[in-house]
Design a protein around this motif. Sequence first.
Motif: not given
Length: 267
Positions: A4, A7, A59, A61, A102
Amino acid sequence: MDPLHDWRITAEPRYQPQGDEVALFEAAWAARLPVMLKGPTGCGKSRFVEHMAWKLGRPLVTVACNEDMSAADLVGRFLLEPGGTRWQDGPLTLAARHGGICYLDEVVEARQDTVVVIHALTDHRRQLPLDKKGELLRAHPDFQLVISYNPGYQSLVKDLKPSTRQRFCAFDFDYPAAAQEAAVLVAETGVAAPLAAQLIEVAHAARRLKGHGLAEGISTRLLVNAGTLIQRGVAPAAAARMAMVQPITDDADIRESLEHAIDALLT
């Protein structure tokens, strides 16, 4: 290698809190509860998520949802290569597997049969079935799901099912109060505070027309665009027309009304 790495947010995204949303999000994060952000276009929802990901050291996403997005676009698919096939995780799977946040931006734009894939991740199971791969992925302890949408664009066709909604904690976002929005505009663009206040008065004139010929008013994002143009040497009135009025409507009467506000405040 960090899966990741790309991100991760390395610099603090500037965000002006409007209330206690930062502390509330931190509480939801601590419990790994999924979060829903609701509010008009350009009011700071995405910037808030970026800020919180940076603050929490996770991170982020991000997926920009659209009506053509399939479940495979979120979850992943097998790719055909010269040596055979290779599985590639989709963004949702990548975040769930490795512990990212996310963010599904404008989630109602996605088909409902696509949105259903998040259900097992947003309750006590915290699992993602990868049927094509024959894997049941158990989410990483640091995984969190965040979704956003604009309630002003809701319709019977584009809306979240109750079975989806009730899996989330929710925040209502709106444009900041005038003083807060002026502070954002000054910080983001460097325009002088009196000019920032005048631009915001133009924005408020447009926001009062929402539902009376305008689907959406002038957003904070458009105000920042206008301030950026002004800092590049564009005259304030011209910048306001280019960045704030012309993008939101083609209606001649509404444009004329907003032109009067610009003439009164910026020339």
